[in-house]
Write a protein that holds these residues in place. Sequence first.
Motif, PDB file in Angstrom:
ATOM      1  N   SER A  70       0.922  -1.083   0.055  1.00 49.55           N
ATOM      2  CA  SER A  70      -0.188   0.056   0.033  1.00 49.55           C
ATOM      3  C   SER A  70       0.830   1.089  -0.010  1.00 49.55           C
ATOM      4  CB  SER A  70      -1.082   0.004   1.275  1.00 49.55           C
ATOM      5  OG  SER A  70      -1.675  -1.023   1.384  1.00 49.55           O
ATOM      6  N   THR A  83       0.754   5.288  -0.054  1.00 42.66           N
ATOM      7  CA  THR A  83       0.246   6.815   0.216  1.00 42.66           C
ATOM      8  C   THR A  83       1.285   7.857  -0.215  1.00 42.66           C
ATOM      9  OG1 THR A  83      -0.873   5.683   2.014  1.00 42.66           O
ATOM     10  CG2 THR A  83      -1.062   8.047   2.002  1.00 42.66           C
ATOM     11  N   GLN A 136      -2.444  14.286  -3.422  1.00 42.52           N
ATOM     12  CA  GLN A 136      -3.198  13.479  -4.442  1.00 42.52           C
ATOM     13  C   GLN A 136      -3.608  14.474  -5.684  1.00 42.52           C
ATOM     14  OE1 GLN A 136      -4.096  13.336  -1.085  1.00 42.52           O
ATOM     15  NE2 GLN A 136      -2.997  11.543  -0.956  1.00 42.52           N
ATOM     16  N   MET A 192      -6.454   3.187  -5.485  1.00 43.08           N
ATOM     17  CA  MET A 192      -7.446   3.080  -4.415  1.00 43.08           C
ATOM     18  C   MET A 192      -8.219   4.068  -3.855  1.00 43.08           C
ATOM     19  SD  MET A 192      -7.038  -0.362  -4.538  1.00 43.08           S
ATOM     20  CE  MET A 192      -7.689  -0.919  -3.124  1.00 43.08           C
ATOM     21  N   SER A 193      -9.402   3.690  -3.441  1.00 40.86           N
ATOM     22  CA  SER A 193     -10.110   4.562  -2.263  1.00 40.86           C
ATOM     23  C   SER A 193      -9.600   4.357  -0.936  1.00 40.86           C
ATOM     24  CB  SER A 193     -11.609   4.514  -2.748  1.00 40.86           C
ATOM     25  OG  SER A 193     -12.037   3.432  -2.317  1.00 40.86           O
ATOM     26  N   GLY A 194     -10.060   5.003   0.018  1.00 35.47           N
ATOM     27  CA  GLY A 194      -9.561   4.732   1.483  1.00 35.47           C
ATOM     28  C   GLY A 194      -8.464   5.158   2.054  1.00 35.47           C
ATOM     29  N   ASP A 197      -3.431   5.297  -1.509  1.00 30.19           N
ATOM     30  CA  ASP A 197      -3.712   5.843  -2.783  1.00 30.19           C
ATOM     31  C   ASP A 197      -3.529   4.592  -3.709  1.00 30.19           C
ATOM     32  OD1 ASP A 197      -4.083   8.556  -1.941  1.00 30.19           O
ATOM     33  OD2 ASP A 197      -2.035   8.640  -1.803  1.00 30.19           O
ATOM     34  N   TYR A 198      -2.583   3.920  -3.541  1.00 27.94           N
ATOM     35  CA  TYR A 198      -2.275   2.822  -4.481  1.00 27.94           C
ATOM     36  C   TYR A 198      -2.187   1.517  -3.769  1.00 27.94           C
ATOM     37  CZ  TYR A 198      -1.656   6.131  -8.225  1.00 27.94           C
ATOM     38  OH  TYR A 198      -1.788   7.115  -8.904  1.00 27.94           O
TER      39      TYR A 198
END
Length: 159
Positions: free
Chosen positions: A76, A78, A82, A106-108, A111-112
Amino acid sequence: MAQSDHNGLDRIDRRILATLGDQGRISWRELAERVGLSLTPTLRRVKRLEDEGFITGYAAKFDEQRLGGAFSVFVSVTLDRQAEENLDAFERRITAAPEVMDCFLMSGGSDYLLRVVARDLPSFQTFMVEFLTRIPGVARIQSSFALKAVARRSAPPLE
């Protein structure tokens, strides 16, 4: 003719897609037999599915472990911002890394989400330290190691 769904696909189209998704090297004749059509209408349907973008290509499946990818790591990422230019820059860099098998915006909380294959822990560490942490704008990285692949599919549910 079979009833079509909201994508304009009928049950024969879905059967063609499911069969090709599972066995991309099936002969056209065997495909026709499996879907219950003669060869020419089957080939017309396959061509239409290709032309309309339902079939985007054909590829071989590889045994990642035998080819040097002993394990998968889900990473993951971040970013610090953004903004579109940051997202674009990250995506350009990450698609150039052969270790990255999949990358999703990604959402939440992050970011990826990446799926990275690595030969061993030192090679993953090299990827992290010498590549991923050097991408401008990366603020946080969190890794999870896959213990076993339970289900892997090449096509979404079609029936």
